[in-house]
Enzyme design. Structure first.
Site, PDB file in Angstrom:
ATOM      1  N   HIS A 168      -7.209  -4.818   9.910  1.00  0.00           N
ATOM      2  CA  HIS A 168      -6.966  -4.574   8.630  1.00  0.00           C
ATOM      3  C   HIS A 168      -5.607  -5.189   8.206  1.00  0.00           C
ATOM      4  O   HIS A 168      -4.612  -5.598   8.935  1.00  0.00           O
ATOM      5  CB  HIS A 168      -7.211  -3.093   8.235  1.00  0.00           C
ATOM      6  CG  HIS A 168      -5.842  -2.228   8.752  1.00  0.00           C
ATOM      7  ND1 HIS A 168      -6.190  -1.162   9.289  1.00  0.00           N
ATOM      8  CD2 HIS A 168      -4.579  -2.279   8.730  1.00  0.00           C
ATOM      9  CE1 HIS A 168      -5.096  -0.479   9.705  1.00  0.00           C
ATOM     10  NE2 HIS A 168      -3.945  -1.374   9.226  1.00  0.00           N
ATOM     11  N   ASP A 194       0.912  -1.077   0.033  1.00  0.00           N
ATOM     12  CA  ASP A 194       0.156   0.024  -0.124  1.00  0.00           C
ATOM     13  C   ASP A 194       0.682   1.342   0.059  1.00  0.00           C
ATOM     14  O   ASP A 194       2.261   1.279   0.223  1.00  0.00           O
ATOM     15  CB  ASP A 194      -0.889  -0.032   1.232  1.00  0.00           C
ATOM     16  CG  ASP A 194      -0.194  -0.505   2.553  1.00  0.00           C
ATOM     17  OD1 ASP A 194       1.076  -0.508   2.459  1.00  0.00           O
ATOM     18  OD2 ASP A 194      -1.028  -0.975   3.268  1.00  0.00           O
ATOM     19  N   ASN A 235      -7.644  -3.041  13.867  1.00  0.00           N
ATOM     20  CA  ASN A 235      -9.214  -3.414  13.658  1.00  0.00           C
ATOM     21  C   ASN A 235      -9.100  -4.724  12.510  1.00  0.00           C
ATOM     22  O   ASN A 235     -10.222  -4.798  12.141  1.00  0.00           O
ATOM     23  CB  ASN A 235      -9.700  -2.185  12.984  1.00  0.00           C
ATOM     24  CG  ASN A 235      -9.002  -1.618  11.684  1.00  0.00           C
ATOM     25  OD1 ASN A 235      -8.189  -2.215  11.232  1.00  0.00           O
ATOM     26  ND2 ASN A 235      -9.710  -0.680  11.329  1.00  0.00           N
ATOM     27  N   GLU A 262      -9.859  -2.118   5.101  1.00  0.00           N
ATOM     28  CA  GLU A 262     -10.378  -1.652   6.401  1.00  0.00           C
ATOM     29  C   GLU A 262     -11.529  -2.734   6.496  1.00  0.00           C
ATOM     30  O   GLU A 262     -12.055  -3.481   5.609  1.00  0.00           O
ATOM     31  CB  GLU A 262     -11.010  -0.363   6.427  1.00  0.00           C
ATOM     32  CG  GLU A 262      -9.782   0.643   6.343  1.00  0.00           C
ATOM     33  CD  GLU A 262      -8.860   0.990   7.608  1.00  0.00           C
ATOM     34  OE1 GLU A 262      -9.053  -0.119   8.525  1.00  0.00           O
ATOM     35  OE2 GLU A 262      -8.355   2.015   7.730  1.00  0.00           O
TER      36      GLU A 262
END
Ligand code: GLP
Length: 234
Positions: free
Chosen positions: A138, A67, A136, A143
């Site tokens: 990811h 990313d 979380n 996400e």
């Protein structure tokens, strides 16, 4: 899914580096997927140390980062381009033409995502991909709620992710969007290693370990893959 629990971040880095180095010694033309974040820094340090003793460590290797932030210049210290140069690329003999990172400054970000997917395909696909784990759940910047067949695309970052990654950006200037490899793209990697260390990951680890596969928890997609190793610090 193979779980390996180690007792320190140093042990995690050593094990991750060992897996990476073994892969590129066995296949000097390996195609790697690479993560950023705090977790892999120690692994990269060890890889650099080892490679400084070897002739032609990364010469034939191709890498694809997972990313990159959108709208952040490559020379900004918060960019993943700067991160990869600092922690790996400046110190090993990789051909810069083979070290791929999405271009978050591309004028047409959607076209950049399609181009990136094409580059992965042209390289013959990913052989081994390392991942970190967001609090979380990811992976990359996928996400919660990301479809498991998602491809490389532009995503909006959640507040919690922006907060967790705010260190290198002045207040109020944390990027809102990023380009990320999709979960579908990641799952096509022939092998995957998930590195998990750092505060606040306990809940995510338990959720992954539970084996419940749910798009609300992106890392659970890894249960759909046949060759995943999870390295976790207790
Ligand atoms: C960022 C990256 C992820 C990384 C995650 C965890 O959001 N885009 O790829 O896995 O952070 O980071 P850390 O290792 O710093 O906990």
């Amino acid at each position: 899914m193979i779980w390996e629990t180690v007792d320190s971040p140093e042990a995690l880095s050593a094990r991750g580096a060992d897996i990476l180095l073994t892969a590129i010694r066995e296949n000097p033309r390996a195609v790697l997927g690479l993560p950023t974040g705090r977790t892999p820094i120690g692994m990269y340090d060890r890889v650099v140390q080892e490679c400084s003793r070897e002739y032609r460590c990364f010469t034939g290797v191709t890498t694809f980062n997972l990313d990159e932030y959108a709208g952040v210049q490559r020379d900004h210290p918060g960019s993943y381009f700067a991160y990869m140069k600092q922690h790996l690329f400046n110190h090993v003999d990789i051909d810069p033409a083979n070290a791929h990172i999405p271009d978050g400054m591309a004028s047409d970000l959607a076209a950049e995502c399609i181009r990136y997917e094409g580059e992965i395909r042209d390289a013959g696909g990913l052989d081994l991909t390392f991942l970190g784990l967001g609090r979380n759940g990811h992976i990359g910047f996928n996400e919660p709620g990301t479809p498991f067949d998602a491809r490389t695309r532009v995503v909006e970052l959640t507040q919690s992710t922006r907060h967790a990654n705010a260190d290198l950006f002045p207040e109020g200037h944390v990027p809102t969007h990023a380009i990320t490899m999709g979960i579908g793209t990641i799952l096509e990697s022939r092998a995957i290693v998930l590195l998990v260390a750092g505060r606040g990951k306990e809940e995510a680890v338990e959720r992954l370990r539970s084996g419940v596969v749910d798009e609300a928890f992106p890392a659970s997609a890894l249960w759909k893959h046949g060759d995943v190793r999870v390295l976790v610090v207790v």
